[in-house]
Design an enzyme around this catalytic site. Structure first.
Site, PDB file in Angstrom:
ATOM      1  N   ARG A  63       0.834  -1.206   0.000  1.00  0.00           N
ATOM      2  CA  ARG A  63       0.000   0.000   0.000  1.00  0.00           C
ATOM      3  C   ARG A  63       0.867   1.253   0.000  1.00  0.00           C
ATOM      4  O   ARG A  63       0.561   2.235  -0.691  1.00  0.00           O
ATOM      5  CB  ARG A  63      -0.917   0.002   1.217  1.00  0.00           C
ATOM      6  N   HIS A  67       0.634   4.183  -2.815  1.00  0.00           N
ATOM      7  CA  HIS A  67       0.357   5.568  -2.455  1.00  0.00           C
ATOM      8  C   HIS A  67       1.520   6.489  -2.809  1.00  0.00           C
ATOM      9  O   HIS A  67       1.309   7.692  -2.995  1.00  0.00           O
ATOM     10  CB  HIS A  67       0.018   5.658  -0.963  1.00  0.00           C
ATOM     11  N   ASN A  95      -4.005   8.918   3.909  1.00  0.00           N
ATOM     12  CA  ASN A  95      -2.844   8.331   4.573  1.00  0.00           C
ATOM     13  C   ASN A  95      -2.829   8.476   6.088  1.00  0.00           C
ATOM     14  O   ASN A  95      -2.248   7.627   6.780  1.00  0.00           O
ATOM     15  CB  ASN A  95      -1.554   8.965   4.027  1.00  0.00           C
ATOM     16  N   HIS A 194      -5.712  -5.898  -2.464  1.00  0.00           N
ATOM     17  CA  HIS A 194      -6.482  -5.985  -1.227  1.00  0.00           C
ATOM     18  C   HIS A 194      -6.675  -7.426  -0.778  1.00  0.00           C
ATOM     19  O   HIS A 194      -7.305  -7.665   0.251  1.00  0.00           O
ATOM     20  CB  HIS A 194      -7.836  -5.302  -1.393  1.00  0.00           C
TER      21      HIS A 194
END
Length: 319
Positions: A63, A67, A95, A194
């Site tokens: 992740r 990001h 975040n 995910h």
């Protein structure tokens, strides 16, 4: 089909992608072959220890990489702490109180510095750590080019603008990924990340109490740990096998058990339904498409050549 066969097919697919014009020509799989030959083994061992200590860390690093790349490219900007001259990305809405793993990247950077000082960027370490975390969790590998350099600034406003929200609908998701040069197929495959990890109650509360395209038993189960009020940071897994990289995430979507609104949007009578069904039936297809999309995402607007710098510490710009 065994994981070894899946691994082989994924490597072939990713190798073909490397020859396409979409890959930044200044990145190279052999970039550190002479200057830091122990890079991959050093990061792999560091990630093995990090995951052994906390199995959730593979998801957190994946992740973190996503990001990073989605905000001004894969430049390590998400690793930068706030300073008096800029407000960084770590406290942007997508975040704050959720992005994690910066300490692991710091540890990996320290280990890499021992074998090749002032050579490997934090951006490249993050990209490599994300791949190794997936592999160590039972997922595929992919050909990873190197040569990214680290940014000297970060932008909270850009992070707030560019990162997808858990409340996004399908059209918004497709549009946000398209702006990064990623297709709807890339978006759906990358969402399969995910399959690892968990999410906070605050991100899925509205879905489990208000939405109708959800399995009732699943909603009841999630409500037990996510009350209508309070418990915002309580955690729930995306697919029930949160420490294993597999295609169970897509099986959950087909059964209306997507945790986030943005997850279930991938299978809600829209354009991605057939692809989700395909992934739910074939881990090979998912692994191949995920690997291809990771190669493309990892090459979003990298700083190369003399642009940026090789940070000595991932959280601060060199003085």
């Amino acid at each position: 089909m065994s994981y070894s066969n899946i691994y082989f097919v994924v490597i072939i697919t990713a190798s073909l992608l490397m020859s396409s014009s979409t890959i930044n020509a200044q990145l190279s799989q052999t970039f550190y072959s002479s200057s830091c030959p122990l890079l991959v083994t050093t990061v792999r061992e560091g990630m093995r220890k990090a995951i052994q200590k906390e199995t959730r860390m593979a998801a957190s690093i994946l992740r973190l990489f996503f990001h990073d790349c989605f905000v001004n490219g894969c430049d390590g900007s998400i690793l930068l702490d706030d300073t008096s001259s800029f407000t960084g990305e770590q406290n942007a809405f997508p975040n704050v109180n959720s992005v994690r793993g910066m300490d692991v990247i710091d540890d990996l950077k320290a280990q890499v510095e021992k074998v090749c000082s002032n050579t490997v960027s934090c951006a490249d370490i993050l990209a490599l750590a994300a791949r190794e975390g997936v592999v160590l969790s039972g997922g595929p590998s992919w050909v990873l080019p190197f040569g990214r350099r680290d940014s000297t600034t970060a932008s909270q406003s850009d992070a707030n603008r560019d990162l997808p929200a858990p409340t996004s609908d399908l059209a918004t998701l497709i549009s946000q990924f398209a702006k990064k040069g990623l297709s709807a197929t890339d978006m759906t495959a990358l969402s399969g990340g995910h399959t690892l990890g968990v999410s906070q109650c605050v991100n899925f509360r509205t879905r489990i109490y208000n939405e109708t395209n959800i399995d009732s038993a699943f909603a009841t189960t999630r409500q037990a740990n996510c009350p209508f009020s309070g418990g915002d940071t309580n955690l729930a897994p995306f697919d029930g096998s949160q420490n294993r990289f597999d295609n169970n995430y897509f099986r959950q979507l087909v059964n209306k058990r997507g945790l986030l609104h943005s997850d279930q949007e991938l299978f809600n009578g829209g354009s991605q339904d057939s692809l989700v069904t395909s992934y739910s039936q074939s881990s090979l297809k998912f692994f191949n498409d995920f690997s291809s999309a990771m190669v493309k995402m990892g090459n979003l607007s990298p700083l190369t050549g003399t642009n940026g710098q090789i940070r000595k510490s991932c959280g601060v710009v060199n003085s």
